[in-house]
Design a protein around this motif. Sequence first.
Motif, PDB file in Angstrom:
ATOM      1  N   GLU A  99       0.848  -1.181   0.000  1.00 21.05           N
ATOM      2  CA  GLU A  99       0.000   0.000   0.000  1.00 21.05           C
ATOM      3  C   GLU A  99       0.891   1.240   0.000  1.00 21.05           C
ATOM      4  O   GLU A  99       1.948   1.251   0.627  1.00 21.05           O
ATOM      5  N   SER A 100       0.498   2.269  -0.723  1.00 27.16           N
ATOM      6  CA  SER A 100       1.343   3.449  -0.889  1.00 27.16           C
ATOM      7  C   SER A 100       1.604   4.136   0.444  1.00 27.16           C
ATOM      8  O   SER A 100       0.720   4.247   1.293  1.00 27.16           O
TER       9      SER A 100
ATOM     10  N   SER B  95       3.980   7.519   2.190  1.00 27.02           N
ATOM     11  CA  SER B  95       4.885   8.659   2.015  1.00 27.02           C
ATOM     12  C   SER B  95       6.063   8.581   2.979  1.00 27.02           C
ATOM     13  O   SER B  95       6.967   9.410   2.937  1.00 27.02           O
TER      14      SER B  95
ATOM     15  N   SER C  27      12.386   6.572  -2.123  1.00 26.97           N
ATOM     16  CA  SER C  27      12.365   5.657  -3.259  1.00 26.97           C
ATOM     17  C   SER C  27      13.426   4.570  -3.142  1.00 26.97           C
ATOM     18  O   SER C  27      13.307   3.513  -3.771  1.00 26.97           O
TER      19      SER C  27
ATOM     20  N   ARG D 230      12.282   1.254  -4.846  1.00 30.71           N
ATOM     21  CA  ARG D 230      10.949   1.286  -5.467  1.00 30.71           C
ATOM     22  C   ARG D 230      11.104   1.309  -6.979  1.00 30.71           C
ATOM     23  O   ARG D 230      11.693   2.217  -7.545  1.00 30.71           O
TER      24      ARG D 230
ATOM     25  N   ARG E 179       5.170   2.652  -9.399  1.00 31.43           N
ATOM     26  CA  ARG E 179       3.894   2.797  -8.712  1.00 31.43           C
ATOM     27  C   ARG E 179       2.798   2.422  -9.696  1.00 31.43           C
ATOM     28  O   ARG E 179       2.832   2.822 -10.866  1.00 31.43           O
ATOM     29  N   SER E 180       1.834   1.632  -9.215  1.00 29.54           N
ATOM     30  CA  SER E 180       0.765   1.168 -10.089  1.00 29.54           C
ATOM     31  C   SER E 180      -0.575   1.450  -9.436  1.00 29.54           C
ATOM     32  O   SER E 180      -0.646   1.946  -8.306  1.00 29.54           O
TER      33      SER E 180
ATOM     34  N   GLY F 160      -0.606  -0.599  -6.143  1.00 26.06           N
ATOM     35  CA  GLY F 160       0.234  -0.157  -5.037  1.00 26.06           C
ATOM     36  C   GLY F 160       1.646   0.106  -5.506  1.00 26.06           C
ATOM     37  O   GLY F 160       1.916   0.224  -6.704  1.00 26.06           O
ATOM     38  N   ASP F 161       2.578   0.202  -4.558  1.00 25.43           N
ATOM     39  CA  ASP F 161       3.976   0.472  -4.867  1.00 25.43           C
ATOM     40  C   ASP F 161       4.741  -0.841  -5.018  1.00 25.43           C
ATOM     41  O   ASP F 161       4.626  -1.742  -4.176  1.00 25.43           O
TER      42      ASP F 161
ATOM     43  N   TYR G  28       8.245  -2.794  -5.033  1.00 24.59           N
ATOM     44  CA  TYR G  28       9.602  -2.708  -4.518  1.00 24.59           C
ATOM     45  C   TYR G  28      10.396  -3.966  -4.847  1.00 24.59           C
ATOM     46  O   TYR G  28       9.863  -5.082  -4.800  1.00 24.59           O
TER      47      TYR G  28
ATOM     48  N   ALA H 153       3.331   0.860   4.957  1.00 29.09           N
ATOM     49  CA  ALA H 153       3.320   0.246   3.629  1.00 29.09           C
ATOM     50  C   ALA H 153       3.095  -1.257   3.748  1.00 29.09           C
ATOM     51  O   ALA H 153       3.924  -2.067   3.322  1.00 29.09           O
TER      52      ALA H 153
ATOM     53  N   CYS I 178       1.394  -4.806 -12.824  1.00 24.94           N
ATOM     54  CA  CYS I 178       2.610  -4.009 -12.994  1.00 24.94           C
ATOM     55  C   CYS I 178       3.063  -3.997 -14.452  1.00 24.94           C
ATOM     56  O   CYS I 178       2.778  -4.911 -15.213  1.00 24.94           O
TER      57      CYS I 178
END
Length: 248
Positions: free
Chosen positions: A102-103, A105, A109, A145, A148-149, A152-153, A155, A176, A228
């Motif tokens: 889940e995204s 902040s 990166s 990272r 981003r899709s 979600g993110d 990695y 996350a 992705c």
Amino acid sequence: MTDLLAGIEILYEDNHLLLIAKPSGILSQADDSRRPDVLSVVKTYIKVRGQKPGQVFLGLLHRLDYETSGLMLLAKTSKAASRLSEEIRSRRFKKYYLCLTESSSALASRGRLEDYLLKDRRSNQVCIAKRDTAGAKYASLCYHRLARSRVGDLYLLELETGRSHQIRVQFAARGAALIGDRRYGSSSPQRSDQLALHAVALRFQHPVRREPCEFVSLSSAPAVFDACDPSVLSSERLLHETNSISRC
């Protein structure tokens, strides 16, 4: 005969090693639940395939959680098991994972996550603890990272220590949570026996030939990764990224 493998795919085999793609929803080794496990299933397959009358030796070098898919390396001889176990102890055996989270902040990166983890064996739950907490173990990983899709993110990470639930806990602690990981706070719908976590690549020295080996595969990865960009998940791109991730 492949029906004996319970969805496990053999990707590489020689006289010393056997590399498999583990699907989610199968144990790495047997426990009290009597559910199918990789070690028992592959031993049975080798025994039947080779019509071996006695016990089959197969060394379990590392484990993946029940809900995690991806590459697992098994040793077919005690010599290979001993030498590869030493590679793992000295951290020359490299393990790389893909995860969708889940995204958040709270994550740059690229970087390194370092924590002390404490496991409650009764609940099979892991939490982040203070350094001086009795039983707490140091845990670290490097991550990058990739994209981003809409899901979600994405990695790529290199696991530097192999603690129980390490990736799941360290990412969840930073907001996350892995997609589908309801144990550690994900709100995303996903099968209960499947996480958006896949062991995608391995690097090590062959225990007998002493040659460098590297493998990358998305075989057995959960369908959630289909969201992705395929170019991001190409073998060439992933191998390139694994070469640079250690410089986090």
